[in-house]
Design an enzyme around this catalytic site. Structure first.
Site, mmCIF file in Angstrom:
data_model
loop_
_atom_site.group_PDB
_atom_site.id
_atom_site.type_symbol
_atom_site.label_atom_id
_atom_site.label_comp_id
_atom_site.label_asym_id
_atom_site.label_seq_id
_atom_site.Cartn_x
_atom_site.Cartn_y
_atom_site.Cartn_z
ATOM 1 N N HIS A 121 0.858 -1.186 0.000
ATOM 2 C CA HIS A 121 0.000 0.000 0.000
ATOM 3 C C HIS A 121 0.891 1.231 0.000
ATOM 4 C CE1 HIS A 121 -3.687 2.277 0.781
ATOM 5 N NE2 HIS A 121 -2.885 3.075 1.470
ATOM 6 N N CYS A 122 0.732 2.090 -1.004
ATOM 7 C CA CYS A 122 1.551 3.302 -1.106
ATOM 8 C C CYS A 122 0.926 4.374 -0.210
ATOM 9 C CB CYS A 122 1.607 3.772 -2.560
ATOM 10 S SG CYS A 122 2.519 5.317 -2.744
ATOM 11 N N VAL A 123 1.615 4.662 0.899
ATOM 12 C CA VAL A 123 1.084 5.614 1.884
ATOM 13 C C VAL A 123 1.043 7.030 1.301
ATOM 14 C CG1 VAL A 123 1.455 6.581 4.190
ATOM 15 C CG2 VAL A 123 1.961 4.186 3.748
ATOM 16 N N GLY A 126 -1.920 7.022 -1.131
ATOM 17 C CA GLY A 126 -3.185 6.472 -0.640
ATOM 18 C C GLY A 126 -3.804 5.438 -1.547
ATOM 19 N N GLN A 127 -2.988 4.643 -2.212
ATOM 20 C CA GLN A 127 -3.506 3.619 -3.126
ATOM 21 C C GLN A 127 -2.632 2.367 -3.036
ATOM 22 O OE1 GLN A 127 -5.694 1.970 -4.674
ATOM 23 N NE2 GLN A 127 -6.106 3.089 -6.568
#
Ligand SMILES: [Zn+2]
Ligand SMILES: [Zn+2]
Length: 287
Positions: A121-123, A126-127
């Protein structure tokens, strides 16, 4: 099967938008700073502005295009036709989603849904990074890395100016904690802005370099981050096939434009492996 545009934009809820807004704000500030440096720098760069602008526009279009498509292309199983007849080796049951999920599919507790070929999850954006948006993620890293290298080189003069008195405690604290220097009145606002932007460039460049190196390596080896931690290479089909599986049929051209069509060879439900060959199914039920 990818979600339509309506489904894509539903993903942009408030909680996931916050990190994206912070990232976009930092990017915007960086772009303005680079433009200011090019237009009003005391010492003009070696290249004329006419050569800088096309490069800047190419990088900006690719960064924004890949970022937009990455954020709006969800690799989740929502709306994907999951085949009951294909449930077998490698499939697992997700109790949260209450569904059987295919191999390499993992539940994301931030997005609260299972993701096809989930990487992480790419912080910052947000995706989740997964099957349908890996191409945009990798191209974003590549163009972001070039843009940050470019901005860091332009900012090199600022670093030199900040260190003009040599490596003193004042200059070290200014580079490491510009906020502290501003709040204690040690520097004026303009010096703080220059130090902050120069810091942001270098730290972001180092951060981006590490991620780019890791994901180029993973793409060449046909692994997800989780498989890399688990030292599993069962989906490694050779570097050329691995790149095709991750980036699509036109894997060698995707870096030119995010809108360039490059269909993925599979459907995210079945993956060819060195040990086991599985075929994509045709019978389907809607999740
Ligand atoms: Zn799930
Ligand atoms: Zn997620």
């Amino acid at each position: 099967m990818q979600a339509g545009w309506g489904g894509r934009w539903q993903r942009l809820d408030a909680a996931l938008c916050l990190p994206l807004c912070v990232t976009v704000a930092l990017m915007g500030a960086l772009c303005i700073e680079v433009l200011c440096l090019l237009l009003w720098a005391a010492e003009p760069t070696q290249l004329p502005l006419a050569l800088h602008l096309p490069l800047l526009l190419f990088l900006l279009a690719n960064v924004l295009g890949n970022m937009g498509l990455f954020v709006t292309t969800s690799p989740s199983i929502k709306g994907v036709m999951l085949s009951e007849s294909a449930v077998g080796q490698g499939w697992e049951y997700c109790y949260t989603c209450q569904s059987h999920v295919p191999p390499r599919c993992l539940h994301c507790y931030t997005c609260n849904v299972c993701m096809l070929r989930r990487d992480h999850h790419c912080v910052l954006l947000g995706q989740c990074v997964g099957y349908h948006n890996y191409r945009y993620f990798l191209c974003l890293l590549l163009h972001g890395w070039v843009a940050l290298l470019y901005a860091s080189l332009l900012n090199a003069d600022i670093f030199m100016d900040l260190l003009h008195e040599g490596v003193t405690l004042h200059s070290i604290v200014l580079l490491l904690m510009p906020w502290l220097m501003l709040l204690t009145g040690q520097v004026n606002t303009l010096t703080f802005i220059y130090a902050f932007m120069a810091d942001t460039c270098v730290v972001s460049f180092l951060f981006c370099s590490g991620f780019l190196f890791l994901h180029v390596l993973l793409s060449l080896r046909g692994q997800t981050t989780r498989e890399w931690f688990g030292k599993s290479r069962c989906y490694d089909l050779g570097w050329r096939r691995n790149l095709q599986e991750a980036l699509g049929d036109r894997w060698h051209l995707v870096w030119l434009c995010p809108l360039l069509a490059s269909p993925l060879p599979g459907n995210g439900l079945a993956f060819e492996s060195r040990a086991l060959r599985t075929e994509p199914s045709t019978k389907a039920v809607i999740f």
